[in-house]
Design a protein around this motif. Sequence first.
Motif, PDB file in Angstrom:
ATOM      1  N   PHE A   1       0.787  -1.132  -0.173  1.00 17.47           N
ATOM      2  CA  PHE A   1       0.179  -0.166   0.092  1.00 17.47           C
ATOM      3  C   PHE A   1       0.963   1.390   0.227  1.00 17.47           C
ATOM      4  O   PHE A   1       1.194   1.994   1.152  1.00 17.47           O
ATOM      5  CB  PHE A   1      -0.732   0.126   1.196  1.00 17.47           C
ATOM      6  CG  PHE A   1      -1.809  -1.272   1.236  1.00 17.47           C
ATOM      7  CD1 PHE A   1      -3.029  -1.268   0.284  1.00 17.47           C
ATOM      8  CD2 PHE A   1      -1.594  -2.175   2.244  1.00 17.47           C
ATOM      9  CE1 PHE A   1      -3.818  -2.310   0.477  1.00 17.47           C
ATOM     10  CE2 PHE A   1      -2.496  -3.293   2.026  1.00 17.47           C
ATOM     11  CZ  PHE A   1      -3.406  -3.238   1.393  1.00 17.47           C
ATOM     12  N   ALA A   2       1.330   1.858  -1.175  1.00 19.69           N
ATOM     13  CA  ALA A   2       2.211   2.820  -1.308  1.00 19.69           C
ATOM     14  C   ALA A   2       1.389   4.059  -1.543  1.00 19.69           C
ATOM     15  O   ALA A   2       0.304   4.168  -1.865  1.00 19.69           O
ATOM     16  CB  ALA A   2       3.324   2.390  -2.548  1.00 19.69           C
TER      17      ALA A   2
ATOM     18  N   MET B   1      -6.459  -6.896  -3.227  1.00 13.23           N
ATOM     19  CA  MET B   1      -7.319  -6.076  -4.073  1.00 13.23           C
ATOM     20  C   MET B   1      -8.086  -6.941  -5.306  1.00 13.23           C
ATOM     21  O   MET B   1      -9.239  -6.863  -5.534  1.00 13.23           O
ATOM     22  CB  MET B   1      -6.504  -5.006  -4.638  1.00 13.23           C
ATOM     23  CG  MET B   1      -7.552  -3.890  -5.521  1.00 13.23           C
ATOM     24  SD  MET B   1      -6.560  -2.722  -5.996  1.00 13.23           S
ATOM     25  CE  MET B   1      -7.573  -1.631  -6.768  1.00 13.23           C
ATOM     26  N   SER B   2      -7.442  -7.895  -5.721  1.00 15.57           N
ATOM     27  CA  SER B   2      -7.850  -8.767  -6.737  1.00 15.57           C
ATOM     28  C   SER B   2      -9.163  -9.647  -6.126  1.00 15.57           C
ATOM     29  O   SER B   2     -10.193  -9.762  -6.738  1.00 15.57           O
ATOM     30  CB  SER B   2      -6.686  -9.872  -7.209  1.00 15.57           C
ATOM     31  OG  SER B   2      -7.345 -10.676  -8.110  1.00 15.57           O
ATOM     32  N   ALA B   3      -8.789 -10.201  -5.045  1.00 17.82           N
ATOM     33  CA  ALA B   3      -9.816 -11.040  -4.343  1.00 17.82           C
ATOM     34  C   ALA B   3     -11.008 -10.301  -4.012  1.00 17.82           C
ATOM     35  O   ALA B   3     -12.104 -10.541  -4.011  1.00 17.82           O
ATOM     36  CB  ALA B   3      -9.122 -11.637  -3.024  1.00 17.82           C
TER      37      ALA B   3
ATOM     38  N   THR C   1     -11.822  -3.174   3.881  1.00 16.60           N
ATOM     39  CA  THR C   1     -10.407  -3.284   4.506  1.00 16.60           C
ATOM     40  C   THR C   1      -9.360  -2.858   3.237  1.00 16.60           C
ATOM     41  O   THR C   1      -8.532  -2.076   3.677  1.00 16.60           O
ATOM     42  CB  THR C   1      -9.950  -4.710   4.900  1.00 16.60           C
ATOM     43  OG1 THR C   1     -10.889  -5.440   5.798  1.00 16.60           O
ATOM     44  CG2 THR C   1      -8.728  -4.812   5.389  1.00 16.60           C
ATOM     45  N   VAL C   2      -9.485  -3.291   2.136  1.00 15.07           N
ATOM     46  CA  VAL C   2      -8.620  -2.877   1.085  1.00 15.07           C
ATOM     47  C   VAL C   2      -8.643  -1.339   0.725  1.00 15.07           C
ATOM     48  O   VAL C   2      -7.675  -0.682   0.777  1.00 15.07           O
ATOM     49  CB  VAL C   2      -8.599  -3.652  -0.271  1.00 15.07           C
ATOM     50  CG1 VAL C   2      -7.824  -3.296  -1.576  1.00 15.07           C
ATOM     51  CG2 VAL C   2      -8.465  -5.227   0.165  1.00 15.07           C
TER      52      VAL C   2
ATOM     53  N   GLN D   1      -5.548   1.108   1.413  1.00 13.85           N
ATOM     54  CA  GLN D   1      -5.148   1.849   0.362  1.00 13.85           C
ATOM     55  C   GLN D   1      -4.937   3.279   0.739  1.00 13.85           C
ATOM     56  O   GLN D   1      -4.044   3.989   0.468  1.00 13.85           O
ATOM     57  CB  GLN D   1      -5.897   1.607  -1.031  1.00 13.85           C
ATOM     58  CG  GLN D   1      -5.234   2.338  -2.190  1.00 13.85           C
ATOM     59  CD  GLN D   1      -6.107   1.874  -3.539  1.00 13.85           C
ATOM     60  OE1 GLN D   1      -6.912   1.093  -3.328  1.00 13.85           O
ATOM     61  NE2 GLN D   1      -5.532   2.343  -4.627  1.00 13.85           N
ATOM     62  N   SER D   2      -6.068   3.688   1.167  1.00 11.06           N
ATOM     63  CA  SER D   2      -6.232   5.358   1.606  1.00 11.06           C
ATOM     64  C   SER D   2      -5.285   5.603   2.633  1.00 11.06           C
ATOM     65  O   SER D   2      -4.276   6.691   2.613  1.00 11.06           O
ATOM     66  CB  SER D   2      -7.357   5.738   2.045  1.00 11.06           C
ATOM     67  OG  SER D   2      -7.746   5.219   3.310  1.00 11.06           O
ATOM     68  N   LEU D   3      -5.064   4.544   3.600  1.00  9.20           N
ATOM     69  CA  LEU D   3      -3.836   5.044   4.431  1.00  9.20           C
ATOM     70  C   LEU D   3      -2.552   4.883   4.209  1.00  9.20           C
ATOM     71  O   LEU D   3      -1.573   5.743   4.397  1.00  9.20           O
ATOM     72  CB  LEU D   3      -3.908   3.798   5.841  1.00  9.20           C
ATOM     73  CG  LEU D   3      -5.296   3.989   6.667  1.00  9.20           C
ATOM     74  CD1 LEU D   3      -5.124   2.960   7.588  1.00  9.20           C
ATOM     75  CD2 LEU D   3      -5.265   5.427   7.416  1.00  9.20           C
TER      76      LEU D   3
END
Length: 166
Positions: free
Chosen positions: A100-101, A115-117, A131-132, A136-138
């Motif tokens: 998560f960059a 993310m794919s799942a 959760t994803v 990702q936002s964090l």
Amino acid sequence: MNNREASHARDGQRLGQCVPRLRGRPREPQHPAPRVQGAGANNQAASALVAQTLSFRCCSPDEYRWAHLQMGLVMVLAAGTLGAGGAVVAAPFVLGAAGFAAAGITAGSWAAGMMSAAAIANGGAVAAGTTVAVLQSLGAAGLGAAATAATATGGGAAAALLALLF
């Protein structure tokens, strides 16, 4: 004043303390150290001095339990504080290592698999609030005040729990 209080007063100690102290006068040890052939006189003299001069002023079992409980609470508080600070410092590094960059999710990472799942489960899109999406936002924006507080609380609680268990 009962006998125990008088004894503590004579020794110049406050009630409730379990502290090492030096004896006023050296005396013969009850269990002298065995003599070792070839050992230097200085080593024997030093070990005899330590054995003769250091002693622990014992407390009652209740006072010892209370002192032990206080030390345990101090250790739990210290571990919780270190865990809270460590979690806040480590969170950005852990998010980046997971994929998560700041530029988005890194290809081929654990985050990409997550993310794919999530996209397959939701029919091709990642739903807001999952959760994803939150991770990702964090990872992109960093931890805000609420996320920092939550991370510190979780890290402190986990470290305190581990300190209680071990």
